[in-house]
Each structure stands twice: as C-alpha cells, then as structure tokens.
Design an enzyme around this catalytic site. Structure first.
Site, PDB file in Angstrom:
ATOM      1  N   LEU A 186       0.845  -1.194   0.000  1.00 33.90           N
ATOM      2  CA  LEU A 186       0.000   0.000   0.000  1.00 33.90           C
ATOM      3  C   LEU A 186       0.876   1.237   0.000  1.00 33.90           C
ATOM      4  O   LEU A 186       1.920   1.267   0.673  1.00 33.90           O
ATOM      5  CB  LEU A 186      -0.897   0.025   1.243  1.00 33.90           C
ATOM      6  CG  LEU A 186      -2.116  -0.897   1.269  1.00 33.90           C
ATOM      7  CD1 LEU A 186      -2.736  -0.884   2.659  1.00 33.90           C
ATOM      8  CD2 LEU A 186      -3.135  -0.484   0.220  1.00 33.90           C
ATOM      9  N   ASP A 187       0.456   2.276  -0.727  1.00 32.47           N
ATOM     10  CA  ASP A 187       1.163   3.551  -0.689  1.00 32.47           C
ATOM     11  C   ASP A 187       1.136   4.119   0.728  1.00 32.47           C
ATOM     12  O   ASP A 187       0.210   3.824   1.498  1.00 32.47           O
ATOM     13  CB  ASP A 187       0.505   4.558  -1.628  1.00 32.47           C
ATOM     14  CG  ASP A 187       0.568   4.138  -3.085  1.00 32.47           C
ATOM     15  OD1 ASP A 187       1.516   3.427  -3.452  1.00 32.47           O
ATOM     16  OD2 ASP A 187      -0.338   4.523  -3.845  1.00 32.47           O
TER      17      ASP A 187
END
Length: 303
Positions: free
Chosen positions: A47-48
């Site tokens: 995930l960013d």
C-alpha cells in the site's frame, strides 16, 4: 521482553494489519516484525504511504504463500479531487495542472466514472514499485526521469458511486490484481477534461478478507507481553488465507515423498491447478500443482 534467541522467534502465520496512513508498507512490516520478534517476515500487496487498510503480514514460512495472495481481487474506498493533476497522482505530490470542474454535473461525473467498469487497459503510474531494468519506477521519477509504460489489462468488477460534492468524488471499487486506483482516478479526471488525483485511499477488501477482520498496530502493542502469548493468538494459519485453493489430504507415503520434493501420483484428475496439501494429521504441508494425469508436483512447501 525476553529475547533468548538474538535472531528472533521461528513463528509462522499471517497477521491482518490495518495499516495507518503516512507509513510505507515496509515500515509497517518492520514494526510488526519487531513487535512479534519474528525471525522472518514479509508483506503482500503493498500500500502507498497515503493509503490505509488491509496489509497482510506473513511471518516465517507463511512468506511462501505471499505470491498466491497477490492473485486475489481487492476492494477500495477512495476520494478523488477533480480539477487538479498531481505528478504522483495523489495528494502527496506536486500539483502540476489545474482545470475548471465547476461546470460538471453529478450525472456527468457518474457517467464518466461508470465507463471504466469492466475490462480496461491501464497505464501504471511512474510513482510505482514496477521496475525498469531492475530499477523501481518511483526512483526514476524522483530523478525527473519518465519512461514509456505499456498499458496493461485490468478488471474493474464494481464501481459503487457514493457521492460527488465540491469537486470530491467518493467511490467504492472492487478490482483485479494489478489495478492502480491512482491511475483510475486520473483517467476519470482526464475523461471529464479536468484532471483528478487521489486525496484518500483505503483498502477495505483483500480476497475473502474484510477490513473489519484486521487489527491496528496500536492495538497489537496493547497485546504485547513478555511471553508473546496474546500476540500469537491473533496469528492466522497460512492455509486459511487461501480458501479458493482446493484441499488434498495425502497418505503417509505421499506426504513423505512430497516433503522430499518428489512428484506424487493421486487419484484426482482435472485441469492444471494449484492445491493445498495436508498430511493425515491435517498439518499443512504447502502448495502443489495438480496435473491432468493425476500427478502433483510440489510448488511451495512448508517443510
């Protein structure tokens, strides 16, 4: 905490972390690894830093199933801001273009959004972990280098419109592996002629997992004790994370052969597909590949 083995504990299983915003997936992984004092750990489905939500953390031998988890569908809650284009496609980057959006009606926004439902081609963003000649694209992007990226097929299974207010488009999206929600929001903005970028992103579904089944790191810290007992109680067995892969129980002779990496014969036939292998005591041995001729070849073993 007691740390008798300086290399960490030899534990195996999966922790369903609800990653906080502002933290990279690797930073979240390292925090969980230290808290559990695990010898080995990895994450699946990065995930960013901007994004929150489901991040499966694989401990010990469970890292061997990470690749199989990546094949599953995902679900996201996302807010996109129309009228502004960002170099990173999200609010962490620099706004490089602004365009009017006030003239757009809700009906026009919905129509443009729904046009992306189904099988589409999507160009991955430069700010991504994809590699070119071994170099992550985001590192090249930080140097001001942009390379051509080929469009890739992805599937948008569902787009549920939630709201559009003051230029903020809010959606619930179900999609295939490899889908970049940042790119999707930008593409919607481009179709509307005003540009757009992500201002909030949360992964709410991962395969059969719902975000309600996850735990935040702060709650993990509250479970920490010298004997790790309460932490270990939330570790899920690896095989439970693969509900869509068929189970096969092996007899003693087959189990011994598969442990030595040998191909075995079984009484099942069908199209080539992966199977979960168990011994007669229902111990999970790993992943095999069942062929049309009824043979099973080992793919990822836990022994």
């Amino acid at each position: 905490m007691s740390r008798r083995n300086p290399k960490g504990r030899d534990i195996s299983g999966i922790v369903l972390l609800d990653k906080d915003t502002g933290l990279s997936s690797n930073a979240a992984l390292q925090k969980v690894k230290r808290l559990f004092f695990a010898k080995k750990a990895g994450h699946t489905g990065a995930l960013d830093p901007l994004a929150s939500g489901i991040l499966p953390i694989c401990l010990g031998q469970a890292t061997k199933v990470a690749g199989f988890l990546l094949d599953d569908d995902k679900r996201y809650f996302v807010r996109g801001k129309l009228g502004e284009t960002s170099d990173t496609l999200d609010c962490e980057g620099e706004i490089i273009q602004t365009q009017p959006f006030e003239h757009l009606s809700e009906a026009e926004v919905i129509e443009a959004t729904m046009s992306f439902k189904g099988d589409i081609l999507q160009v991955p963003p430069m700010y991504s972990a994809l590699k070119k000649d071994g170099q992550p694209l985001y590192k090249l992007a930080r140097q001001g280098i942009e390379i051509e990226r080929k469009a890739r097929p992805v599937s948008i299974h569902e787009i549920n419109f939630i709201s559009y207010e003051n230029g903020i488009l809010t959606l619930d999206i179900s999609c295939s592996k490899g889908t970049y929600i940042r790119s999707l929001i930008q593409d919607i903005g481009d179709k509307l002629g005003c540009g757009a970028h992500v201002v909030e992103l949360r992964r709410t579904g991962f395969a059969h997992i719902d975000v309600s089944q996850t735990i935040k790191f702060s709650d993990l810290e509250n479970l920490a004790t010298d004997d790790y007992q309460r932490l270990d109680e939330i570790i899920l067995p690896s095989d439970q994370m693969l509900p869509n892969i068929q189970d096969i129980t092996l007899d003693n002779e087959q189990a011994i052969d598969i442990k030595y990496g040998r191909t075995i014969q079984c009484n099942r036939q069908g199209l080539l597909h992966k199977v979960k292998l168990f011994d007669q005591n229902q111990n999970f041995l790993g992943i095999g590949e069942l062929s049309q001729d009824g043979t099973i070849a080992p793919k990822r073993l836990f022994v």
